[in-house]
Design a protein around this motif. Structure first.
Motif, mmCIF file in Angstrom:
data_model
loop_
_atom_site.group_PDB
_atom_site.id
_atom_site.type_symbol
_atom_site.label_atom_id
_atom_site.label_comp_id
_atom_site.label_asym_id
_atom_site.label_seq_id
_atom_site.Cartn_x
_atom_site.Cartn_y
_atom_site.Cartn_z
ATOM 1 N N GLU A 146 -0.446 35.812 21.311
ATOM 2 C CA GLU A 146 -0.272 34.410 21.660
ATOM 3 C C GLU A 146 -1.251 34.056 22.779
ATOM 4 O O GLU A 146 -1.334 34.751 23.787
ATOM 5 N N HIS A 147 -2.000 33.000 22.575
ATOM 6 C CA HIS A 147 -2.960 32.561 23.585
ATOM 7 C C HIS A 147 -2.292 31.526 24.482
ATOM 8 O O HIS A 147 -1.867 30.472 24.020
ATOM 9 N N LEU A 148 -2.179 31.853 25.761
ATOM 10 C CA LEU A 148 -1.553 30.961 26.728
ATOM 11 C C LEU A 148 -2.623 30.298 27.580
ATOM 12 O O LEU A 148 -3.615 30.917 27.946
ATOM 13 N N SER A 149 -2.375 29.039 27.918
ATOM 14 C CA SER A 149 -3.307 28.338 28.785
ATOM 15 C C SER A 149 -3.070 28.766 30.235
ATOM 16 O O SER A 149 -2.084 29.421 30.555
ATOM 17 N N PHE A 150 -3.973 28.383 31.106
ATOM 18 C CA PHE A 150 -3.837 28.712 32.522
ATOM 19 C C PHE A 150 -2.559 28.110 33.095
ATOM 20 O O PHE A 150 -1.844 28.747 33.860
ATOM 21 N N TYR A 151 -2.243 26.876 32.690
ATOM 22 C CA TYR A 151 -1.039 26.206 33.179
ATOM 23 C C TYR A 151 0.222 26.952 32.737
ATOM 24 O O TYR A 151 1.164 27.099 33.518
ATOM 25 N N ASP A 152 0.256 27.423 31.485
ATOM 26 C CA ASP A 152 1.417 28.165 30.994
ATOM 27 C C ASP A 152 1.640 29.439 31.792
ATOM 28 O O ASP A 152 2.766 29.764 32.166
ATOM 29 N N GLN A 194 0.612 30.070 34.841
ATOM 30 C CA GLN A 194 1.000 29.705 36.195
ATOM 31 C C GLN A 194 2.480 29.332 36.246
ATOM 32 O O GLN A 194 3.193 29.711 37.168
#
Length: 60
Positions: A30-36, A38
């Motif tokens: 699963e690719h998570l964004s930087f915001y996720d 954090q």
């Protein structure tokens, strides 16, 4: 020589079957964004503070 190389030479059909079975077991990451990331690191709602007696307690 590795076991996979020996099996590939002597029994190619069995080797292909094992390779296909192994590929099915692999999971997609699963690719998570930087915001996720954090948001996960902050812990969300569960915040602990020290009370007057020095013990940690959960606040809201």
């Amino acid at each position: 020589m590795k076991i996979g190389e020996i099996l590939k030479q002597q029994q190619p059909d069995v080797y292909k079957k094992i390779k296909r079975k192994h590929k099915k077991k692999e999971r997609k990451q699963e690719h998570l964004s930087f915001y996720d990331i954090q948001e996960l690191m902050q812990g969300g709602i569960h915040v602990y503070k020290r009370g007057k007696g020095g013990a940690f307690r959960q606040v809201r």
